[in-house]
Structures are given as C-alpha cells and as structure tokens.
Scaffold this motif. Structure first.
Motif, mmCIF file in Angstrom:
data_model
loop_
_atom_site.group_PDB
_atom_site.id
_atom_site.type_symbol
_atom_site.label_atom_id
_atom_site.label_comp_id
_atom_site.label_asym_id
_atom_site.label_seq_id
_atom_site.Cartn_x
_atom_site.Cartn_y
_atom_site.Cartn_z
ATOM 1 N N ALA A 52 0.834 -1.205 0.000
ATOM 2 C CA ALA A 52 0.000 0.000 0.000
ATOM 3 C C ALA A 52 0.866 1.250 0.000
ATOM 4 C CB ALA A 52 -0.929 -0.002 1.211
ATOM 5 N N GLU A 90 1.986 2.127 -3.489
ATOM 6 C CA GLU A 90 0.961 2.807 -4.276
ATOM 7 C C GLU A 90 0.770 4.240 -3.799
ATOM 8 O OE1 GLU A 90 -1.728 -0.763 -6.102
ATOM 9 O OE2 GLU A 90 -2.593 0.390 -4.449
ATOM 10 N N GLU A 91 0.900 4.463 -2.482
ATOM 11 C CA GLU A 91 0.818 5.828 -1.971
ATOM 12 C C GLU A 91 2.002 6.655 -2.480
ATOM 13 O OE1 GLU A 91 -1.736 6.900 -0.553
ATOM 14 O OE2 GLU A 91 -2.749 5.188 0.376
ATOM 15 N N HIS A 118 1.036 8.078 -5.696
ATOM 16 C CA HIS A 118 0.178 9.253 -5.482
ATOM 17 C C HIS A 118 1.013 10.475 -5.142
ATOM 18 C CE1 HIS A 118 -3.196 6.282 -4.014
ATOM 19 N NE2 HIS A 118 -2.836 6.079 -5.271
ATOM 20 N N GLN A 133 -7.811 8.317 -9.856
ATOM 21 C CA GLN A 133 -7.006 7.105 -9.679
ATOM 22 C C GLN A 133 -6.650 6.900 -8.208
ATOM 23 O OE1 GLN A 133 -6.124 4.644 -12.027
ATOM 24 N NE2 GLN A 133 -5.719 3.649 -10.052
ATOM 25 N N ASP A 191 -9.599 5.342 -6.470
ATOM 26 C CA ASP A 191 -9.721 3.907 -6.746
ATOM 27 C C ASP A 191 -8.729 3.107 -5.901
ATOM 28 O OD1 ASP A 191 -11.681 4.447 -8.593
ATOM 29 O OD2 ASP A 191 -10.378 4.230 -10.340
ATOM 30 N N ASP A 192 -7.509 3.617 -5.789
ATOM 31 C CA ASP A 192 -6.486 2.912 -5.010
ATOM 32 C C ASP A 192 -6.830 2.896 -3.523
ATOM 33 O OD1 ASP A 192 -5.039 2.446 -7.312
ATOM 34 O OD2 ASP A 192 -3.628 4.085 -6.996
ATOM 35 N N GLU A 193 -7.318 4.034 -3.003
ATOM 36 C CA GLU A 193 -7.655 4.091 -1.582
ATOM 37 C C GLU A 193 -8.787 3.113 -1.254
ATOM 38 O OE1 GLU A 193 -5.437 5.530 -0.289
ATOM 39 O OE2 GLU A 193 -4.931 7.452 -1.176
ATOM 40 N N LYS A 227 -9.330 0.356 -2.766
ATOM 41 C CA LYS A 227 -8.722 -0.974 -2.796
ATOM 42 C C LYS A 227 -7.971 -1.258 -1.493
ATOM 43 C CE LYS A 227 -5.191 -1.549 -5.501
ATOM 44 N NZ LYS A 227 -4.380 -1.665 -6.737
ATOM 45 N N HIS A 228 -7.294 -0.261 -0.951
ATOM 46 C CA HIS A 228 -6.567 -0.447 0.303
ATOM 47 C C HIS A 228 -7.532 -0.752 1.445
ATOM 48 C CE1 HIS A 228 -3.200 2.344 -1.408
ATOM 49 N NE2 HIS A 228 -3.235 1.154 -1.986
#
Length: 215
Positions: free
Chosen positions: A90, A93-94, A97, A173, A176-178, A180-181
């Motif tokens: 995670a 991915e952050e 961002h 985007q 969407d990632d947050e 998912k986390h």
C-alpha cells in the motif's frame, strides 16, 4: 523468494531513511504512469483557478506524505509478516500518489506544504501506535483512514475547476487505489474502530487539510 528479516535496530534505520527520503529527498518516482498524462497540459485556467487547484493539490500531497508515514509506522510495529507486506505494498501505491501530486504542483507553479515534517512525524507516530495496538486494530485504522480520504477526494473532485482534467484524473485514480486499500484491510481482518477514535481522526484530518491549503 526469501524474505529478509531485519533486527529492530535495522528496522528503525530503514524507517529513518524512508522518512528522510520522503521529506527531503529527490522527487519520488512512480511505478505507474501518471493518470494526468492522458490529458492535454494546456488547460485554460485563470490565475485564481490555478491557485485554487494548486492549494487543493497541496492538501492531497500533504495527505500522501501522511499516508507514507502511517503505513511505514504501521509496518514497523505490525506483528504478522503478511500484514507488514500488505502495508508495504500500500505504501508503494501511496508513493505513486505522492509523485503524481508533486508533479501536478510543479505544473501549477506551486509548492508542497511547508509543514511537511510535522505531517510526517505525527502520522508516523500514529501509525506506529496503531500497529503496536495489534494487527486487527492497525488494519481497522487503515480502513477508517481510507474512508475519510475517499470523502476528501470526492470533495476535491467537486471543488476543482471543471477544465482541470489533469488534477481530476490524478484524484480519480487515487480514489480507486484508496478504496482498494480499505478492501484489502477488511479482508485481512480489520476491526471496526470505536466511534470516538473515528471522530478524533476526522478532527485531526480537518486541521491538516485546512492548514495545508494555505501553508
């Protein structure tokens, strides 16, 4: 694949290096393409719109600094190796961002928050405490954090100038990632945080978002 196991001292040194790199190192490099790249860079923003968009993106950059610190603090004190791995993934991915927000700030001729060290230090301490409380609570903290972040992102998508397609693409985007986390943390056994803790998290977040808009 063999996983390297660090001693407590090694882990602290790694965490210190991560902190220095996040706050004072060169611009982060994303592992994925910037979502803004699909949109033209010649959007017609007035000076006021550009300043407003930059202030919103500065808030999101500060939030990503805090996210890096939270996940690194939680990974440091997490008990289960699987939880540590999820936190590390995670955090990567952050980092994407963070890179995208910083690139957008540069495009908007703006800067990151001057209070970056404070956001990092406070968030790292909170993350480490959450991890020390136990993995289910640490994961619960991730879920609530991401829920609150999603709400902020939704607000910013409404507040951004309609022609600022590049900033909007980045925030979509990120959203969407947050999500998912949060789903990952729930699946891993997250506990629901008590209501007073959620309210305290919301109050702290409000201070950061309000301050980072200007400073």
């Amino acid at each position: 694949m063999n996983t390297r196991h660090y001693s407590p001292l090694d882990a602290l040194l790694v965490a210190a290096n991560d902190a220095l790199q996040t706050m004072f190192g060169s611009a982060p490099v994303s592992a994925r393409a910037n979502p803004a790249a699909a949109h033209a860079s010649n959007e017609t923003l007035t000076d006021a719109e550009r300043r407003h968009a930059a202030s919103l993106m500065r808030i999101n950059h500060a939030g990503e600094i805090a996210a890096q610190a939270l996940y690194q603090g939680q990974a440091l004190t997490a008990r289960e190796s699987q939880v540590q791995e999820k936190m590390a993934h995670a955090a990567q991915e952050e980092n994407d961002h963070l890179a995208w927000c910083q690139e957008r700030l540069t495009e908007l001729n703006s800067r990151k928050s001057l209070l970056t060290p404070a956001w990092y230090a406070g968030s790292f301490a909170i993350g480490a405490l959450a991890g020390a409380a136990g993995d289910k609570w640490s994961l619960g903290f991730v879920v609530e954090t991401e829920r609150q972040v999603i709400r902020h992102l939704d607000e910013h998508l409404q507040k951004l100038p309609t022609q600022d397609a590049r900033s909007q693409a980045i925030l979509r985007q990120m959203r969407d990632d947050e999500a998912k986390h949060a789903t990952m943390a729930l699946a891993a056994g997250a506990a629901e945080l008590p209501y007073p803790v959620k309210k305290l998290m919301s109050a702290v977040s409000k201070v950061m978002t309000t301050t980072a808009y200007w400073i």
